[in-house]
Motif scaffolding. Structure first.
Motif, PDB file in Angstrom:
ATOM      1  N   SER A  49      33.015  61.966   5.832  1.00 20.46           N
ATOM      2  CA  SER A  49      32.225  61.275   6.854  1.00 20.46           C
ATOM      3  C   SER A  49      32.468  59.771   6.909  1.00 20.46           C
ATOM      4  O   SER A  49      31.897  59.096   7.772  1.00 20.46           O
ATOM      5  CB  SER A  49      30.732  61.521   6.596  1.00 20.46           C
ATOM      6  N   HIS A  88      33.838  58.420  10.396  1.00 20.86           N
ATOM      7  CA  HIS A  88      33.307  58.949  11.651  1.00 20.86           C
ATOM      8  C   HIS A  88      32.883  57.794  12.558  1.00 20.86           C
ATOM      9  O   HIS A  88      32.403  56.758  12.105  1.00 20.86           O
ATOM     10  CB  HIS A  88      32.101  59.849  11.369  1.00 20.86           C
ATOM     11  N   TYR A 101      29.751  53.597  13.163  1.00 17.60           N
ATOM     12  CA  TYR A 101      29.278  54.067  14.466  1.00 17.60           C
ATOM     13  C   TYR A 101      29.095  52.889  15.415  1.00 17.60           C
ATOM     14  O   TYR A 101      28.600  51.827  15.047  1.00 17.60           O
ATOM     15  CB  TYR A 101      27.959  54.823  14.311  1.00 17.60           C
TER      16      TYR A 101
END
Length: 858
Positions: A354, A357, A333
């Motif tokens: 995930s 992401h 992120y």
């Protein structure tokens, strides 16, 4: 410009021998004096541009050492075998010098004004010269206004306090301090460099900040007001704490590429006493506009959540060669600009939905050389800009997670099947997997937009007869090497596998054990330009089998016997090296073409050689003469004479044929009687020689009675004084109790000839076949025909050819048949006796090698 000069220097150094310059000489532009035991600078022409003096014994360089060389741009004076002293203005006679290489010298004396007068100097190499801090503090580089690259690596520099003259070096872009002993750098030391821009600032492998404690509040930012394209601080043993402190200290300094490779960050596999990077480790870089970050070759085990959150401008992240086993949620992120992510050579075993992401701009992910076996279906599906996914050398067994991409690397995995192919791709790499059925190839060829497909080193060998090809107008390159297509094609199916590939340009079928090409297999490949059939078992190319527009053909390392040159009319490049050519007259057309063609023949002439007959093994086809094989030329001079003789000969021949056919037995008896009367005083025995017997008669013991009545009584001297031959046969002449093989060998080698009476019993008798083989071996050894084969009974050519040793003989030599008509027996035995007594002369080697024609008579 700097890169261009490096390239130019490399070309000069590599190409020097190509200019014909011998060692310790010069040609006006290049003076090459390496390893010449020089003790002083040699005199060279004033037109010299490159002077190479490394690996000598030059100990002193002063202002008078060089003549005035206005054209000189490169001076290489490195690696002298004696300590070097460089005096004041030592290079002033070289006003246009661009590159000065003094690397790997032991410089004992270097005058502070040694480099004065080099206003055009672009690059100065002082690596591994034993230099101390004085080189930076003494003003040695003043007035070098053009200096762009300075290499001070591998010296004894401990501190980077710079002389004020560094402020004047406005052209300086690259400075290398790698492999010194610089333990700290603080703001005050590099003040003369503030305000400058550098393409490279190298501080690699100095143990920087890792050997001493640092008061960062006093030390401050060493790169304040500096702009760095690349800062290399790798190999300094940085932990998470050091990295975090350094990042905070250089806050605000513009660094495009930060290299932190070979670090000690991370807990490694099985340890917890050393921290993995966290969200604070790189937080200080948030104002540095870092575009590329290299964290390779470390011990990072877990990528923690939001660890790179502050690197908003990062586009390239290299995490290869760590020990990464876990990717935490939200690990990436904040990397909104990241385009390339390299996590190869780590310990990842599974990927979850995930894991990636937070990477909206990612275009390339490299995950090769991990241990990935399980990937959740939606791991990559939300990466809308992903173009390339590299998953080579993992343990993947399914492809249901693959989204539509431009490039997919899946080689070196454990794929046995390919199910759920619902994606598009331009490039697919699937080599070194375990695919067996050609059904997967048919399926892959249906992928839209596919241009390149690589399936090398699989196990493609099975064909489902129900498969039907589909048209693919985008595929340009197909790699099917190192499979087993022969097993599939020999079933008679899947011959249409290339039918819909009308735009295919490159096709690799090497190493597929092919001993034939299916008829019409390339018929639809109208755009094919390059074809590799290397390392198969092809013995011939059928007429018209190759595509009409083919330009490059590799058919090396096959078993071609006599290729037809008409198959190569469209080619521009051909590789036929290391084949098994039979150098007989059938090959003469190809040999003539080989010497006259405009096609580029790949490889050395010595790699295109004969494998048969034995006298030609290893001989280059370019050395073979075909004059004796030009039958048309030989016959042309005889045609007129033959025409004149034809009418007379034909009449006499017909009359003679009728008489001899009807009364041939009587004719032969008369001829034989007349011969004895005319030559009755001449000895009829054979000339004495080294052989014990005239012939060894080899036959089945079940045929003995017939052989005795038909042959022995009419030929052997012990049966009648009128007979001419001293014969050897098993029932009478083999030594009882002796090894049977030894008896056979003795009989073959002590007889002038070996006569094998081949009957049905002979073909079932192992000892007879063994004797036949020994006789053939003697033929090869003596280089003459000592084996006479007589076929008895109604044995067909097919029955003879079923036996390997006999097959090889009848393909290359004449053999006799026992006459069916009784009136021909006398003639037959007489001819057999003459053939036995005929002396064979060994073939002589000619200085000029020519083809030998072997006649096959059945």
């Amino acid at each position: 410009m700097a890169d261009h000069l490096d390239l130019l220097l490399g070309v000069v150094l590599v190409a020097s021998p190509a200019f014909g310059i011998s060692p310790c000489s010069f040609d006006g532009r290049i003076a090459l004096f390496r390893f010449c035991n020089l003790t002083q600078i040699p005199q060279v022409l004033n037109t010299t541009e490159n002077l190479l003096l490394s690996f000598n014994y030059i100990s002193t360089v002063t202002a008078s050492s060089f003549p005035f060389l206005e054209q000189l741009q490169l001076l290489e004076l490195g690696t002298q075998y004696t300590p070097l002293m460089i005096g004041k203005e030592a290079f002033r006679n070289l006003p246009n010098l661009r590159i000065l290489d003094l690397g790997q010298n032991q410089i004992n004396v270097l005058h502070p004004d040694a480099f004065q007068g080099l206003s055009n100097l672009f690059e100065l190499r002082l690596f591994s010269c034993g230099l101390s801090n004085a080189i930076l503090r003494g003003g040695y580089f003043k007035n070098l206004s053009s200096l762009t690259r300075l290499d001070l690596s591998f010296n004894q520099i401990h501190s980077l306090y710079l002389h004020s003259s560094f402020r004047e070096l406005n052209s300086l872009k690259s400075i290398d301090f790698a492999l010194n002993k610089i333990f700290t750098i603080c703001e005050d030391e590099l003040k003369p460099l503030q305000g400058k821009m550098f393409s490279l600032f190298n501080l690699k492998a100095n143990n920087l900040y890792s050997r001493v404690s640092v008061d960062w509040e006093k030390c401050k930012n060493p790169f304040r007001n500096m702009q760095l394209d690349t800062l290399d601080v790798s190999g300094n043993g940085w932990t998470v704490a050091i990295t975090e402190n350094f990042s905070n200290a250089i806050w605000g300094s513009q660094i495009s590429s930060l290299i932190l490779a070979h670090h000690t960050m991370g807990s490694d596999f099985g340890f917890r006493n050393i921290k993995d990077p966290d969200q604070n480790t790189f937080a200080g870089l948030n104002r540095s506009s870092v575009i590329q970050l290299d964290l390779s070759h470390g011990f990072i085990f877990s990528l923690n959540s939001e660890v790179f959150k502050m690197l908003k401008d990062l586009k390239i992240l290299n995490l290869s060669y760590n020990k990464i086993n876990t990717i935490a949620d939200r690990a990436f992120y904040g990397l909104d600009s990241l385009q390339i992510l390299n996590i190869s050579y780590n310990l990842l075993g599974e990927l979850h939905n995930s894991n990636f992401h937070g990477l909206p701009s990612i275009a390339y992910i490299d995950l090769q050389k991990n241990h990935i076996g399980i990937i959740q279906k939606e791991t990559f599906i939300f990466l809308k800009k992903l173009q390339t996914l590299d998953l080579r050398d993992n343990a993947i067994t399914t492809i249901n997670f693959i989204p539509s991409l431009a490039t997919i690397f899946l080689g070196g995995n454990k794929l046995v099947t390919l199910s759920d192919i619902h994606f598009t791709a331009d490039f697919i790499h699937l080599s070194e997997n375990r695919l067996e059925s050609l059904a997967y190839l048919y399926s892959l060829l249906q992928i839209p937009h596919l241009r390149i497909l690589i399936l090398n080193q699989n196990r493609l060998s099975f064909c489902n007869p129900s498969l039907t090809p589909s048209e693919n107008l985008s595929l340009e390159q197909l790699f099917l090497g190192e499979n087993m297509l022969q097993l599939a094609w020999e079933t008679g199916f899947c011959w249409d596998v290339f039918k819909g590939l009308s735009h295919l340009q490159i096709l690799y079928l090497n190493n597929n054990y092919l001993n034939f090409l299916p008829p019409g297999v390339f018929n639809n490949l109208n755009a094919l330009r390059g074809l590799s059939l290397n390392s198969n078992r092809l013995t011939a190319l059928s007429p018209g089998i190759l595509p009409p527009n083919l330009e490059i053909l590799d058919i090396s390392r096959n078993q071609l016997l006599s290729p037809d040159p008409s198959s190569f009319v469209s080619l521009s490049v051909l590789d036929v090296t290391h084949n098994k050519f039979i150098c007989e007259c059938e090959l003469s057309t190809f040999i003539s073409w080989l010497n006259q063609t405009n096609v580029t023949i790949f490889g050395s002439p010595t790699d295109i050689y004969c494998m048969y007959p034995d006298s030609f093994i290893g001989v280059s086809l370019y050395s073979i003469s075909t004059e004796d094989c030009n039958e048309e030329k030989v016959l042309k001079s005889l045609r007129f004479s033959l025409f004149i003789l034809f009418t007379v000969t034909l009449t006499l021949l017909l009359m003679t044929t009728l008489i001899v056919t009807k009364f041939r037995g009587v004719c032969f008896t008369c001829y034989n009687t007349t011969w004895r009367l005319v030559f009755k005083d001449h000895a009829q025995g054979s000339e004495s020689d080294t052989y014990k017997y005239d012939a060894y008669f080899c036959f089945s013991s079940k045929d003995f009675e017939w052989v005795q009545n038909s042959f022995l009584k009419h030929l052997d001297t012990q049966y009648s004084d009128q007979n001419r031959l001293n014969l050897c046969f098993e029932e009478r002449d083999f030594v009882p109790g002796e090894n049977h093989i030894a008896n056979i060998q003795a009989a073959v080698w002590s007889s002038r000839k070996t006569v094998c009476l081949v009957s049905r019993h002979f073909l079932r008798d192992g000892w007879c076949l063994e004797a036949f083989s020994y006789a053939q071996s003697r033929c090869l050894s003596d280089l003459n025909s000592v084996l006479i084969m007589v076929v008895v009974g109604s044995l067909s050519q097919f029955q003879l050819m079923k036996h390997q040793s006999i097959r090889g003989f009848v393909q290359k030599h004449q053999y006799l048949r026992w006459p069916e008509d009784l009136q021909d027996i006398g003639w037959f035995l007489d001819k057999l006796a003459q053939r036995i007594l005929k002396r064979e002369k060994a073939k002589k080697d000619d200085s000029h090698i020519q083809l030998q024609t072997i006649t096959t008579i059945s």
